[in-house]
Design a protein around this motif. Structure first.
Motif: not given
Length: 301
Positions: A15, A130, A133
């Motif tokens: 990301f 995020t 992940k």
């Protein structure tokens, strides 16, 4: 927004994009209407109809929506028209229609029917965590989830994520949890559903629903060599879910603690409600996955 099923992908460096960059990327890869001769299209659409944003970002989560639009052209309809054409040729010209000609006739019929075929759109929501992940796909099948992730990967250019790889076979742990609930990951309790399969007899399987999972009948099946391949769990009075032997999560349901918070949301403001739901369910899912994946020492496959 409510995620009902969950197939999770994990990545080490997945990301690197910002929220604004992803919003533009998905806008550039919007799902287009099917053309007159197009069987299907795929891409992304705004999660809220009538709104412009392609993504909504809340507390480390990014929420977006994949869409596939398909023309519905039933095989039996094509076959019926093909049979009629073949019969007409045989009657009028007194000859047999070969395989190659049949294929050409079928292609012609499909071409003629395509512009008149109805279209159906199917949406699949994604929640990108995020902080952890993880890409969380609200899909009940791995095939569907992979289609969604493949489309996202194509849009971004790279998306190094993979299926979770536990350090041991989950069904072994599930079976042990029924024998001794003290072995459950912290924060989890047994629910009232499970599925067992035999390791010796091909096709042997049994399901239990709305029962005490510690009852002697279920434990007796374990003694015969069967293993638990799907189990119902609760996470801290907030979520109920089923998890299978591939760590795919099904039938996610809000329990009292979470449901009370959901019931207080302002339904008159669609954006505010969506963002609040992302925060509420996302944070609980993050914690539940931390507990489950931590127990199995999960890494990307």
């Amino acid at each position: 927004m409510w995620i009902k099923n969950l197939i999770v992908y994990l990545g080490d460096d997945a990301f690197s994009f910002s929220v604004g960059e992803l919003d533009q990327i998905l806008a550039d890869n919007r799902c287009q209407p099917c053309g007159s001769q197009t069987l299907s299209t795929e891409g992304f659409v705004p999660p809220l109809k009538g709104q412009d944003p392609m993504v909504y970002a809340v507390e480390g989560f990014i929420y977006c929506t994949y869409q596939q639009t398909t023309r519905l052209l039933p095989g039996p309809v094509i076959k019926e028209l093909l049979d009629e054409k073949v019969e007409h040729i045989q009657d009028e010209e007194g000859r047999k229609v070969g395989r190659k000609e049949k294929a050409e006739l079928k292609e012609q019929i499909t071409f003629e029917l395509m512009p008149r075929a109805f279209t159906r759109s199917r949406r699949t929501n994604l929640l990108i965590d995020t902080q952890r992940k993880r890409v969380l796909v609200d899909a009940s099948s791995a095939t569907r989830a992979e289609e969604v992730v493949a489309c996202l990967r194509k849009a971004i250019g790279t998306l190094p994520v993979a299926y979770p790889a536990p350090n041991s076979a989950p069904y072994t742990s599930y079976s042990n949890w029924l024998r001794d609930t003290k072995l459950l990951p912290e924060g989890f309790t047994l629910g009232d559903r499970c599925e067992l399969k035999g390791t010796k007899d091909e096709g042997a399987a049994v399901k239990f629903t709305a029962v005490d999972l510690g009852q002697e009948e279920i434990l007796a099946h374990l003694e015969t060599g069967m293993v638990v391949t799907r189990i119902n769990l609760a996470w801290q009075d907030s979520l109920e879910l089923d998890v299978n032997d591939k760590l795919e999560i099904k039938r996610i349901k809000a329990l009292d603690v979470l449901q009370e918070n959901i019931d207080t949301l302002d339904a008159d403001d669609a954006v505010a409600e969506l963002e609040a739901r992302i925060s509420l369910q996302g944070s609980v899912l993050r914690e539940a996955l931390d507990g489950l994946f931590g127990y199995f020492e999960v890494n990307p496959a």
